[in-house]
Write a protein that holds these residues in place. Structure first.
Motif, PDB file in Angstrom:
ATOM      1  N   GLY A  20     -23.122   0.889  -8.798  1.00 46.79           N
ATOM      2  CA  GLY A  20     -23.448  -0.333  -8.883  1.00 46.79           C
ATOM      3  C   GLY A  20     -24.860  -0.678  -8.982  1.00 46.79           C
ATOM      4  N   PHE A  21     -25.200  -1.663 -10.301  1.00 51.18           N
ATOM      5  CA  PHE A  21     -26.683  -2.159 -10.172  1.00 51.18           C
ATOM      6  C   PHE A  21     -26.331  -3.496 -10.739  1.00 51.18           C
ATOM      7  N   TRP A  22     -27.249  -4.364 -10.094  1.00 52.53           N
ATOM      8  CA  TRP A  22     -27.332  -5.555 -10.150  1.00 52.53           C
ATOM      9  C   TRP A  22     -25.658  -6.369 -10.404  1.00 52.53           C
ATOM     10  N   THR A  23     -25.267  -6.787 -11.012  1.00 53.91           N
ATOM     11  CA  THR A  23     -23.660  -7.498 -11.238  1.00 53.91           C
ATOM     12  C   THR A  23     -23.062  -6.343 -11.877  1.00 53.91           C
ATOM     13  N   LEU A  24     -23.466  -5.251 -12.554  1.00 54.60           N
ATOM     14  CA  LEU A  24     -22.629  -4.118 -13.336  1.00 54.60           C
ATOM     15  C   LEU A  24     -22.464  -2.904 -12.359  1.00 54.60           C
ATOM     16  N   ASP A  25     -21.176  -2.686 -12.962  1.00 54.02           N
ATOM     17  CA  ASP A  25     -20.686  -1.017 -12.417  1.00 54.02           C
ATOM     18  C   ASP A  25     -20.862  -0.410 -13.564  1.00 54.02           C
ATOM     19  N   LEU A  26     -21.742   0.638 -13.513  1.00 54.44           N
ATOM     20  CA  LEU A  26     -22.247   1.456 -14.494  1.00 54.44           C
ATOM     21  C   LEU A  26     -21.959   2.768 -14.460  1.00 54.44           C
ATOM     22  N   ARG A  27     -21.813   3.460 -15.711  1.00 52.96           N
ATOM     23  CA  ARG A  27     -21.570   4.915 -15.621  1.00 52.96           C
ATOM     24  C   ARG A  27     -22.828   5.600 -15.608  1.00 52.96           C
ATOM     25  N   VAL A  28     -22.711   6.804 -14.865  1.00 51.82           N
ATOM     26  CA  VAL A  28     -23.838   7.638 -14.505  1.00 51.82           C
ATOM     27  C   VAL A  28     -23.595   8.971 -14.871  1.00 51.82           C
ATOM     28  N   GLY A  29     -24.548   9.942 -15.106  1.00 57.81           N
ATOM     29  CA  GLY A  29     -24.071  11.281 -15.070  1.00 57.81           C
ATOM     30  C   GLY A  29     -25.630  11.923 -14.817  1.00 57.81           C
ATOM     31  N   PRO A  30     -25.455  13.461 -14.816  1.00 60.05           N
ATOM     32  CA  PRO A  30     -26.705  14.291 -14.716  1.00 60.05           C
ATOM     33  C   PRO A  30     -27.667  14.122 -15.846  1.00 60.05           C
ATOM     34  N   ALA A  31     -27.510  13.538 -16.821  1.00 61.66           N
ATOM     35  CA  ALA A  31     -28.514  13.232 -17.821  1.00 61.66           C
ATOM     36  C   ALA A  31     -29.244  11.975 -17.361  1.00 61.66           C
ATOM     37  N   THR A  32     -28.600  11.238 -16.323  1.00 62.47           N
ATOM     38  CA  THR A  32     -29.629   9.845 -16.116  1.00 62.47           C
ATOM     39  C   THR A  32     -30.011   9.914 -14.652  1.00 62.47           C
ATOM     40  N   LEU A  33     -30.985   9.004 -14.478  1.00 65.81           N
ATOM     41  CA  LEU A  33     -31.358   8.788 -13.066  1.00 65.81           C
ATOM     42  C   LEU A  33     -30.033   7.778 -12.340  1.00 65.81           C
ATOM     43  N   ILE A  34     -30.071   7.940 -11.309  1.00 58.62           N
ATOM     44  CA  ILE A  34     -29.137   7.014 -10.366  1.00 58.62           C
ATOM     45  C   ILE A  34     -29.886   5.522 -10.356  1.00 58.62           C
ATOM     46  N   PRO A  35     -29.305   4.757 -10.813  1.00 56.12           N
ATOM     47  CA  PRO A  35     -30.073   3.422 -10.580  1.00 56.12           C
ATOM     48  C   PRO A  35     -30.053   3.194  -9.164  1.00 56.12           C
TER      49      PRO A  35
ATOM     50  N   GLN B 281     -24.842   3.603 -23.846  1.00 54.14           N
ATOM     51  CA  GLN B 281     -24.059   2.908 -24.869  1.00 54.14           C
ATOM     52  C   GLN B 281     -22.690   2.733 -24.648  1.00 54.14           C
ATOM     53  N   ALA B 282     -22.075   3.437 -23.777  1.00 57.86           N
ATOM     54  CA  ALA B 282     -20.725   3.462 -23.313  1.00 57.86           C
ATOM     55  C   ALA B 282     -20.901   2.358 -22.286  1.00 57.86           C
ATOM     56  N   ASN B 283     -21.878   2.055 -21.404  1.00 60.23           N
ATOM     57  CA  ASN B 283     -21.925   1.010 -20.508  1.00 60.23           C
ATOM     58  C   ASN B 283     -21.972  -0.314 -20.963  1.00 60.23           C
ATOM     59  N   ALA B 284     -22.886  -0.419 -22.255  1.00 55.89           N
ATOM     60  CA  ALA B 284     -22.800  -1.610 -22.991  1.00 55.89           C
ATOM     61  C   ALA B 284     -21.509  -2.047 -23.494  1.00 55.89           C
ATOM     62  N   ARG B 285     -20.702  -1.122 -24.024  1.00 54.82           N
ATOM     63  CA  ARG B 285     -19.552  -1.483 -24.532  1.00 54.82           C
ATOM     64  C   ARG B 285     -18.613  -1.977 -23.601  1.00 54.82           C
ATOM     65  N   GLU B 286     -18.538  -1.394 -22.485  1.00 52.11           N
ATOM     66  CA  GLU B 286     -17.853  -1.633 -21.230  1.00 52.11           C
ATOM     67  C   GLU B 286     -18.023  -2.995 -20.802  1.00 52.11           C
ATOM     68  N   HIS B 287     -19.381  -3.469 -20.773  1.00 52.73           N
ATOM     69  CA  HIS B 287     -19.786  -4.829 -20.487  1.00 52.73           C
ATOM     70  C   HIS B 287     -19.731  -5.827 -21.303  1.00 52.73           C
ATOM     71  N   GLY B 288     -19.509  -5.301 -22.723  1.00 50.31           N
ATOM     72  CA  GLY B 288     -19.457  -6.552 -23.772  1.00 50.31           C
ATOM     73  C   GLY B 288     -20.908  -6.980 -24.217  1.00 50.31           C
ATOM     74  N   LEU B 289     -21.979  -6.085 -24.031  1.00 45.32           N
ATOM     75  CA  LEU B 289     -23.375  -6.417 -24.352  1.00 45.32           C
ATOM     76  C   LEU B 289     -23.863  -5.879 -25.593  1.00 45.32           C
ATOM     77  N   GLY B 290     -23.482  -6.171 -26.658  1.00 45.33           N
ATOM     78  CA  GLY B 290     -23.320  -5.847 -27.882  1.00 45.33           C
ATOM     79  C   GLY B 290     -24.869  -6.221 -28.405  1.00 45.33           C
ATOM     80  N   GLN B 291     -25.654  -7.157 -27.750  1.00 45.37           N
ATOM     81  CA  GLN B 291     -27.019  -7.481 -28.168  1.00 45.37           C
ATOM     82  C   GLN B 291     -27.997  -6.449 -27.953  1.00 45.37           C
ATOM     83  N   VAL B 292     -27.866  -5.506 -27.170  1.00 43.05           N
ATOM     84  CA  VAL B 292     -28.691  -4.444 -26.697  1.00 43.05           C
ATOM     85  C   VAL B 292     -28.733  -3.275 -27.877  1.00 43.05           C
ATOM     86  N   ARG B 293     -29.624  -3.110 -28.463  1.00 47.83           N
ATOM     87  CA  ARG B 293     -30.031  -1.895 -29.511  1.00 47.83           C
ATOM     88  C   ARG B 293     -30.552  -0.676 -28.668  1.00 47.83           C
ATOM     89  N   PHE B 294     -29.875   0.571 -29.080  1.00 50.12           N
ATOM     90  CA  PHE B 294     -30.200   1.594 -28.310  1.00 50.12           C
ATOM     91  C   PHE B 294     -31.148   2.606 -29.423  1.00 50.12           C
TER      92      PHE B 294
END
Length: 290
Positions: A81-96, A156-169
């Motif tokens: 969890g970060f801010w109001t979001l539940d995020l996917r994480v994995g060994p390729a990312t830091l843990i928020p 990108q998977a997190n953006a899709r899950e939360h419907g935040l399509g205005q974010v460009r990666f």
């Protein structure tokens, strides 16, 4: 002959907590049991007396073994969890982490709620900062970069899950893939640990990507790069916000001033430790950014 009662879920939870050597053993054991069950905390509270199914017992034992070996809870469950979001994480990312939410707060203070703005998040990892800002400022155009293609897939998977399509990666190192683009605000939680710091060999940090943690002999190599690159990508009156270590605020502010930023200062996190330094690129804001 007395028949032995089947093991209950609440008893299994107590056993799990006893296996973990942690100040938060009960909480961690509960998270792992919920993950094994595929249920939420309210369900477990109501069903603590239910018998344990063998498949759940085996799955839970495997999760506990991973945690007992030091693997972070977030990597075991694949969520944080970060801010109001539940995020996917994995060994390729830091843990928020909770302290990074201070960076989001400071960014939101400088972004209008009722007007467009352009924002860049550098080294986005799971997308935590970019997605938190986008969730609160729907009119903002947010760009997130990362040198790790694997991290960007998770973001990108997190953006899709939360419907935040205005974010460009965008794949690339810091501002390098954003040639010719200018922003009202640039934010980053870059690597800032000294390369030889003993903490890199302890706790959760052992499992997180080293390239996202350490940055040169004094921990400031990547911050220097970002500060040097940012002026070419900021609109007049735009802000640069950088998370850093508790003892690096003075050094980061000095870098900002030397690069030509004004209003450079350091803000503290909820535990009253220096956490975020920021500076404003000179000139009149075009977006009403305060």
């Amino acid at each position: 002959m007395k028949t032995q009662s089947p093991e209950r879920l609440d008893a299994l939870l107590r056993q799990g907590a006893a296996r973990l050597d942690s100040d938060a053993a009960r909480f961690e054991a509960e998270l792992l049991l919920l993950h094994a069950l595929g249920r939420d905390r309210a369900w477990l509270f109501a069903h603590g007396s239910d018998p344990v199914e063998p498949a759940v017992r085996d799955a839970y034992a495997a999760l506990l073994a991973r945690r007992a070996a030091g693997e972070p809870i977030a990597y075991i469950t694949g969520r944080r969890g970060f801010w109001t979001l539940d995020l996917r994480v994995g060994p390729a990312t830091l843990i928020p982490r909770a302290e990074t939410e201070r960076l989001v707060e400071l960014a939101l203070d400088r972004l209008p709620a009722d007007a467009p703005a352009r924002v860049a998040d550098l080294g986005t990892g799971s997308g935590a900062i970019a997605l938190a800002i986008a969730s609160e400022r729907p009119l903002a155009q947010v760009v997130a970069t990362d040198a790790s293609a694997a991290a960007l897939e998770i973001a990108q998977a997190n953006a899709r899950e939360h419907g935040l399509g205005q974010v460009r990666f965008v794949h690339g190192d810091w501002l390098a893939p954003l040639a010719g683009e200018r922003f009202d605000l640039i934010a980053s939680n870059p690597p800032y640990i000294e390369a030889g710091d003993v903490h890199l060999t302890r706790g959760d940090l052992r499992f997180e990507p080293a390239g996202a943690l350490a940055s040169g002999a004094d921990g400031l190599d990547d911050i220097r790069r970002i500060v040097a690159q940012a002026p070419a990508h900021l609109r007049p009156g735009g802000w640069l916000l950088l998370e850093h270590g508790f003892d690096q605020g003075e050094a980061v502010c000095a870098l900002l001033r030397e690069a030509g930023f004004d209003q450079a200062r350091t803000e503290q996190d909820l535990e009253h430790r220096d956490r975020v330094s920021l500076g404003r690129w000179p000139g009149e804001s075009q977006q009403g950014v305060a």
